[in-house]
Design a protein around this motif. Structure first.
Motif, mmCIF file in Angstrom:
data_model
loop_
_atom_site.group_PDB
_atom_site.id
_atom_site.type_symbol
_atom_site.label_atom_id
_atom_site.label_comp_id
_atom_site.label_asym_id
_atom_site.label_seq_id
_atom_site.Cartn_x
_atom_site.Cartn_y
_atom_site.Cartn_z
ATOM 1 N N ARG A 1 -1.092 -4.023 -11.333
ATOM 2 C CA ARG A 1 -2.232 -3.132 -11.639
ATOM 3 C C ARG A 1 -2.422 -2.014 -10.514
ATOM 4 N NH1 ARG A 1 -6.820 -5.827 -11.775
ATOM 5 N NH2 ARG A 1 -7.910 -4.136 -12.880
ATOM 6 N N PHE A 2 -2.555 -2.728 -9.211
ATOM 7 C CA PHE A 2 -2.672 -1.915 -8.083
ATOM 8 C C PHE A 2 -1.662 -0.789 -7.855
ATOM 9 C CE2 PHE A 2 -2.048 -1.542 -3.426
ATOM 10 C CZ PHE A 2 -3.021 -1.076 -2.921
ATOM 11 N N THR A 3 -0.363 -1.082 -8.465
ATOM 12 C CA THR A 3 0.836 -0.312 -7.976
ATOM 13 C C THR A 3 0.701 0.930 -9.181
ATOM 14 O OG1 THR A 3 1.954 -1.927 -7.034
ATOM 15 C CG2 THR A 3 3.179 0.116 -7.572
ATOM 16 N N PHE A 4 0.630 0.594 -10.629
ATOM 17 C CA PHE A 4 0.748 1.400 -11.474
ATOM 18 C C PHE A 4 -0.157 1.753 -12.215
ATOM 19 C CE2 PHE A 4 4.675 -1.760 -11.306
ATOM 20 C CZ PHE A 4 5.559 -0.802 -10.656
ATOM 21 N N GLY A 5 -1.433 0.940 -12.120
ATOM 22 C CA GLY A 5 -2.661 1.300 -13.118
ATOM 23 C C GLY A 5 -2.813 0.359 -14.102
ATOM 24 N N ARG B 1 0.851 -1.084 0.006
ATOM 25 C CA ARG B 1 -0.148 0.139 -0.030
ATOM 26 C C ARG B 1 0.762 1.114 -0.045
ATOM 27 N NH1 ARG B 1 -3.666 0.183 4.682
ATOM 28 N NH2 ARG B 1 -5.130 1.406 3.489
ATOM 29 N N TYR B 2 2.000 1.120 0.721
ATOM 30 C CA TYR B 2 2.921 2.224 0.770
ATOM 31 C C TYR B 2 3.377 2.585 -0.468
ATOM 32 C CZ TYR B 2 6.450 5.379 2.710
ATOM 33 O OH TYR B 2 7.385 6.229 2.961
ATOM 34 N N VAL B 3 3.805 1.581 -1.211
ATOM 35 C CA VAL B 3 4.703 1.626 -2.580
ATOM 36 C C VAL B 3 3.626 2.120 -3.484
ATOM 37 C CG1 VAL B 3 5.377 0.203 -4.587
ATOM 38 C CG2 VAL B 3 6.184 -0.169 -2.197
ATOM 39 N N ARG B 4 2.423 2.005 -3.460
ATOM 40 C CA ARG B 4 1.292 2.358 -4.513
ATOM 41 C C ARG B 4 1.201 4.036 -4.026
ATOM 42 N NH1 ARG B 4 -4.442 3.292 -4.474
ATOM 43 N NH2 ARG B 4 -5.453 2.549 -6.174
ATOM 44 N N ALA B 5 1.337 4.356 -2.815
ATOM 45 C CA ALA B 5 1.203 5.556 -2.607
ATOM 46 C C ALA B 5 2.394 6.429 -2.953
ATOM 47 C CB ALA B 5 0.966 6.000 -1.116
ATOM 48 N N LEU B 6 3.692 5.964 -2.844
ATOM 49 C CA LEU B 6 4.708 6.638 -3.265
ATOM 50 C C LEU B 6 4.880 6.823 -4.778
ATOM 51 C CD1 LEU B 6 7.514 4.718 -0.887
ATOM 52 C CD2 LEU B 6 6.606 7.324 -0.742
ATOM 53 N N VAL B 7 4.450 5.657 -5.509
ATOM 54 C CA VAL B 7 4.319 5.804 -6.908
ATOM 55 C C VAL B 7 3.353 6.841 -7.350
ATOM 56 C CG1 VAL B 7 3.770 4.818 -8.953
ATOM 57 C CG2 VAL B 7 5.314 3.281 -7.218
ATOM 58 N N ARG B 8 2.396 6.929 -6.680
ATOM 59 C CA ARG B 8 1.278 7.931 -7.081
ATOM 60 C C ARG B 8 1.437 9.387 -6.966
ATOM 61 N NH1 ARG B 8 -4.025 5.100 -8.328
ATOM 62 N NH2 ARG B 8 -3.424 3.048 -8.817
ATOM 63 N N GLU B 9 2.299 9.420 -5.634
ATOM 64 C CA GLU B 9 2.866 10.745 -5.413
ATOM 65 C C GLU B 9 3.982 11.245 -6.109
ATOM 66 O OE1 GLU B 9 3.340 10.103 -1.216
ATOM 67 O OE2 GLU B 9 1.268 9.935 -0.758
ATOM 68 N N GLY B 10 4.597 10.479 -6.957
ATOM 69 C CA GLY B 10 5.808 10.830 -7.786
ATOM 70 C C GLY B 10 7.037 10.568 -7.195
ATOM 71 N N TYR B 11 7.328 9.686 -6.344
ATOM 72 C CA TYR B 11 8.535 9.480 -5.781
ATOM 73 C C TYR B 11 9.579 9.204 -6.756
ATOM 74 C CZ TYR B 11 11.985 7.580 -2.620
ATOM 75 O OH TYR B 11 13.253 7.179 -1.763
ATOM 76 N N GLY C 1 4.707 -6.606 -20.675
ATOM 77 C CA GLY C 1 3.703 -5.812 -21.220
ATOM 78 C C GLY C 1 3.904 -4.500 -20.887
ATOM 79 N N ARG C 2 2.837 -3.511 -21.237
ATOM 80 C CA ARG C 2 3.022 -2.223 -21.236
ATOM 81 C C ARG C 2 1.701 -1.429 -20.647
ATOM 82 N NH1 ARG C 2 3.037 -1.904 -26.374
ATOM 83 N NH2 ARG C 2 5.376 -2.041 -26.669
ATOM 84 N N LEU C 3 2.093 -0.622 -19.687
ATOM 85 C CA LEU C 3 1.170 0.246 -18.969
ATOM 86 C C LEU C 3 0.380 1.031 -19.999
ATOM 87 C CD1 LEU C 3 2.901 0.913 -15.732
ATOM 88 C CD2 LEU C 3 1.345 -1.062 -16.038
ATOM 89 N N GLU C 4 -0.748 1.718 -19.616
ATOM 90 C CA GLU C 4 -1.388 2.911 -20.399
ATOM 91 C C GLU C 4 -0.521 3.913 -20.510
ATOM 92 O OE1 GLU C 4 -5.120 3.429 -18.540
ATOM 93 O OE2 GLU C 4 -6.079 1.864 -19.417
ATOM 94 N N SER C 5 0.489 4.148 -19.560
ATOM 95 C CA SER C 5 1.375 5.354 -19.628
ATOM 96 C C SER C 5 2.447 5.044 -20.739
ATOM 97 C CB SER C 5 2.244 5.462 -18.354
ATOM 98 O OG SER C 5 3.011 4.225 -18.001
ATOM 99 N N GLY C 6 2.596 3.698 -21.338
ATOM 100 C CA GLY C 6 3.708 3.393 -21.990
ATOM 101 C C GLY C 6 5.000 2.962 -21.500
ATOM 102 N N ALA C 7 4.819 2.842 -20.143
ATOM 103 C CA ALA C 7 5.969 2.048 -19.539
ATOM 104 C C ALA C 7 5.957 0.517 -19.641
ATOM 105 C CB ALA C 7 6.020 2.617 -18.190
#
Length: 199
Positions: A78-82, A16-26, A120-126
């Motif tokens: 998916r939970f972490t990156f979208g 849960r913390y990793v997900r928040a850090l990724v979404r906050e732009g860490y 795979g590839r995320l919707e962001s392209g990563a």
């Protein structure tokens, strides 16, 4: 009938913390995500997966993809990156026969996969990758690596989270704040990264 998948690993405080850090732009703009999950559940006689059961049968919906382990870790991506835009990969069956519990001399054929490599590839392209096997000896466990334009996050097999921003000399441990604790998760799951698949 209401049904749902029990994707319980996403409630681990560190995840849960990793997900928040990724979404906050860490890490900034995501450049690569890699998840590797290596277990010995099918190579040790003290685990159920060592023996032939429904997981060994394609007709019964078994295999590492059908029997939840890979699904759990796909969900964590998916939970972490979208959302994942597209994914492809390969699967293999390393152990092609298994003994029947209680009748060690009887071997039955296995026609399901026990190892997969997905890219795979995320919707962001990563790009993202996931490698999973429960049929190895001396497994390294569960590891997540996240690389971005501004930093790095790594969840080690022990469950310890390491992170660094682009200007830092080295990774340092990041401890999940109390707000990410989940009182409904038992201590054996909350404190463990050695996640055993349900079977």
């Amino acid at each position: 009938v209401v049904t749902a998948m029990e994707f319980c690993f996403r409630y681990l405080p560190v995840r849960r913390y990793v997900r928040a850090l990724v979404r906050e732009g860490y890490v900034g703009e995501l450049r690569f995500g890699s998840s590797t999950v290596f277990g010995d559940f099918a190579t040790r006689p003290d685990y159920e997966l060592y023996y032939w059961k429904w997981v060994s049968s394609r007709e019964s919906g078994g295999g590492i993809l059908g029997a939840s382990l890979a699904q759990h870790h796909l969900d964590l991506l998916r939970f972490t990156f979208g959302e994942i835009d597209e994914m492809w990969g390969t699967a293999a069956t390393a152990i092609r026969e298994k003994p029947v519990l209680g009748i060690a001399e009887e071997l039955l054929p296995v026609d399901t996969e026990d190892s997969v490599v997905l890219q795979g590839r995320l919707e962001s392209g990563a790009p993202v990758s996931l490698s999973v096997s429960w049929s190895v000896h001396h497994p390294s466990g569960d590891r997540l690596e996240i690389y971005g334009s501004d930093g790095t996050l790594i969840v080690e097999p022990s469950g310890r989270l390491m992170g660094a921003r682009s200007g830092d000399a080295q990774l340092r441990e990041l401890v999940a704040p109390a707000q990410f604790a989940n009182p409904r998760v038992g201590p054996q799951l909350a404190d463990s990264a050695a996640l055993i698949p349900s079977s």
